[in-house]
Write a protein that holds these residues in place. Structure first.
Motif, PDB file in Angstrom:
ATOM      1  N   LYS A 119      31.452  31.618-106.726  1.00 47.31           N
ATOM      2  CA  LYS A 119      30.378  30.629-106.449  1.00 47.31           C
ATOM      3  C   LYS A 119      28.993  31.488-106.359  1.00 47.31           C
ATOM      4  CE  LYS A 119      30.611  30.312-101.357  1.00 47.31           C
ATOM      5  NZ  LYS A 119      30.442  30.134-100.279  1.00 47.31           N
ATOM      6  N   MET A 120      28.437  31.061-107.492  1.00 49.21           N
ATOM      7  CA  MET A 120      27.211  31.580-107.052  1.00 49.21           C
ATOM      8  C   MET A 120      25.695  30.613-106.894  1.00 49.21           C
ATOM      9  SD  MET A 120      26.853  33.468-110.340  1.00 49.21           S
ATOM     10  CE  MET A 120      28.537  34.346-110.198  1.00 49.21           C
ATOM     11  N   PHE A 121      24.836  31.213-106.494  1.00 53.27           N
ATOM     12  CA  PHE A 121      23.713  30.071-106.124  1.00 53.27           C
ATOM     13  C   PHE A 121      22.199  30.862-106.800  1.00 53.27           C
ATOM     14  CE2 PHE A 121      20.334  27.826-104.273  1.00 53.27           C
ATOM     15  CZ  PHE A 121      20.915  26.782-104.197  1.00 53.27           C
ATOM     16  N   LEU A 122      21.514  29.949-107.959  1.00 58.86           N
ATOM     17  CA  LEU A 122      20.937  29.862-108.632  1.00 58.86           C
ATOM     18  C   LEU A 122      19.464  29.284-108.427  1.00 58.86           C
ATOM     19  CD1 LEU A 122      22.223  31.100-111.695  1.00 58.86           C
ATOM     20  CD2 LEU A 122      22.712  32.705-109.700  1.00 58.86           C
ATOM     21  N   ALA A 123      19.490  29.137-107.089  1.00 58.17           N
ATOM     22  CA  ALA A 123      17.979  28.087-107.309  1.00 58.17           C
ATOM     23  C   ALA A 123      17.310  28.268-105.993  1.00 58.17           C
ATOM     24  CB  ALA A 123      18.774  26.987-106.910  1.00 58.17           C
ATOM     25  N   TYR A 124      17.810  29.514-105.236  1.00 55.71           N
ATOM     26  CA  TYR A 124      17.188  30.355-104.000  1.00 55.71           C
ATOM     27  C   TYR A 124      15.253  30.372-104.252  1.00 55.71           C
ATOM     28  CZ  TYR A 124      21.111  31.878-102.007  1.00 55.71           C
ATOM     29  OH  TYR A 124      22.270  31.433-101.415  1.00 55.71           O
ATOM     30  N   ARG A 125      14.820  29.858-103.527  1.00 52.63           N
ATOM     31  CA  ARG A 125      12.939  29.648-103.361  1.00 52.63           C
ATOM     32  C   ARG A 125      13.100  31.283-103.487  1.00 52.63           C
ATOM     33  NH1 ARG A 125      10.681  26.361 -99.483  1.00 52.63           N
ATOM     34  NH2 ARG A 125       7.996  26.826-100.249  1.00 52.63           N
ATOM     35  N   VAL A 126      13.579  32.579-102.845  1.00 48.80           N
ATOM     36  CA  VAL A 126      12.774  33.964-102.253  1.00 48.80           C
ATOM     37  C   VAL A 126      13.121  34.312-103.578  1.00 48.80           C
ATOM     38  CG1 VAL A 126      12.987  33.688 -99.982  1.00 48.80           C
ATOM     39  CG2 VAL A 126      14.804  34.337-101.450  1.00 48.80           C
TER      40      VAL A 126
END
Length: 414
Positions: free
Chosen positions: A32-39
């Protein structure tokens, strides 16, 4: 007899943080990976911090001469002055004529809180706010809670797969006297003539500009270029507010380092506006946080540290451009249907992949790659360790949805 609670009828509030991050955290898949971090993220998957910031943190922590008394309600004067010069330029006519000022705020949210309160009280003719879809959840609700009618607009055209400048011009031409929130001006890509047309229309319709500068230097890599258009608004006699966040471009995410900038027609007007805003700060937070502001001020006032910080920003932007080129090239080598030039045509940390809803759903549910429905991702989340998996997954997502493939091919043929 049971005690009645005054909270009986209070429902759970809708979470502003969408279900995307929650779903990601609950996902147990190892890929899994998250590509929507704000930083901004590093290649190791950690929040990016400018190297010079770490040096200053240690110095400030060990400085016995620092006074930790409450700050004045306006905030740290040296920080405000340094931030104004960074935003408008040292030789800005607004600064020289003493008609530009600001208040040290708790990040960009604090700046919008102050600005919205002031406009609600003193700009009675405007009760309508136009704000980009990307800012709606961040700042639009602040205006909404204060009784403004909030309308969304977007620069991104999902059909043409490009930033459409005419969309902003159309919003301005169709809107009544109102407040227009303009965010990330370095990423708007308007030409000088388009900005001139926009300013002319705004002035004739008495539309008040509220700028949002969340990441100066991280759009083009050039601090001056990212805010150059503000000088045109100043020279054209505009009064405006500007929320300037200094958390992201320094890597001080936990401090909420911000300023609300006010540009007025003259010094008398400026002092009156600042006096009202000062009263609001005393009701909202009394005194702003200082550690982040001290770090920023120390860097901006020291030529050597300033140069080191600017170089670190340039490195981040160059890495983003390189990652975008690699993503586009890998999709080309995979034979992914469609034209992917829009990826490299966009600037900044966050850019649109140009995927439709079905393709995004495929990435989330089948490949455990979490991206927003509008496919706006943070390209600093992509690195050498995950780029192959991400591009292969995008290729699968496009190939698995017949309708979008035809649509993309049609665009490519134009």
């Amino acid at each position: 007899m049971p005690t009645l609670s005054v909270f009986t009828d209070v429902p759970l509030a809708r979470k502003l943080e969408g279900s995307l991050l929650k779903s990601y955290k609950q996902d147990e898949d190892p890929k899994k990976m998250f590509l929507a971090y704000r930083v901004c993220m590093t290649d190791e998957g950690h929040p990016w911090i400018s190297p010079v910031v770490n040096k200053l943190r240690l110095q400030i922590a060990q400085d016995p001469s620092l006074n930790y008394e409450y700050m004045p309600a306006m905030g740290m004067k040296s920080f405000i002055h340094a931030s104004l010069e960074l935003l408008l330029g040292k030789h800005s006519e607004a600064i020289v004529e003493n008609r530009a000022g600001g208040l040290h705020t708790v990040g960009s949210t604090g700046a919008f809180q102050l600005g919205a309160r002031f406009l609600r009280t003193w700009y009675r003719d405007a009760r309508t706010i136009y704000i980009t879809s990307l800012q709606k959840e961040l700042h639009g609700f602040i205006f909404q809670d204060m009784g403004f009618m909030v309308y969304e607009y977007s620069f991104w055209d999902p059909k043409k797969l490009c930033i459409d400048h005419s969309m902003l011009l159309n919003v301005v031409e169709a809107s009544p006297s109102s407040v227009l929130v303009i965010g990330s001006i370095g990423e708007c890509n308007l030409t000088q003539s388009q900005w001139a047309k926009l300013m002319s229309t705004m002035k004739s319709k008495q539309i008040f500009p509220f700028f949002d500068i969340p990441n100066q230097g991280l759009s083009t890599g050039d601090l001056d270029e990212d805010t150059r258009i503000l000088q045109s608004f100043v020279s054209q006699g505009f009064e405006f507010f500007c929320s300037q966040s200094l958390s992201k471009n320094f890597g001080i995410y936990d401090e909420g380092v911000g300023i609300l900038v006010v540009v007025a027609l003259n010094n008398q007007h400026l002092l009156c506006v600042l006096s009202q805003l000062k009263n609001y700060t005393q009701a909202l937070w009394l005194t702003p946080p200082t550690t982040g502001a001290r770090i920023v001020t120390s860097i901006l006032s020291n030529p050597a540290l300033h140069a080191e910080w600017k170089y670190s920003l340039k490195e981040v932007v160059e890495n983003i451009m390189l990652i975008k080129e690699k993503v586009k090239e890998k999709l080309r080598l995979l034979g992914t249907p469609g034209n992917w030039n829009h990826i490299t045509a966009q600037t900044g940390t966050h850019s649109y992949l140009g995927l439709n809803f079905q393709q995004v759903e495929y990435l989330v549910k089948k490949k455990h790659i979490y991206i927003p429905k509008n496919s706006l991702i943070n390209f600093t989340c992509i690195n050498a360790n995950n780029i192959d998996y991400i591009t292969q997954s995008i290729n699968e997502a496009v190939l698995s949805t017949r309708g979008p493939v035809k649509c993309l091919q049609k665009i490519n043929d134009l």
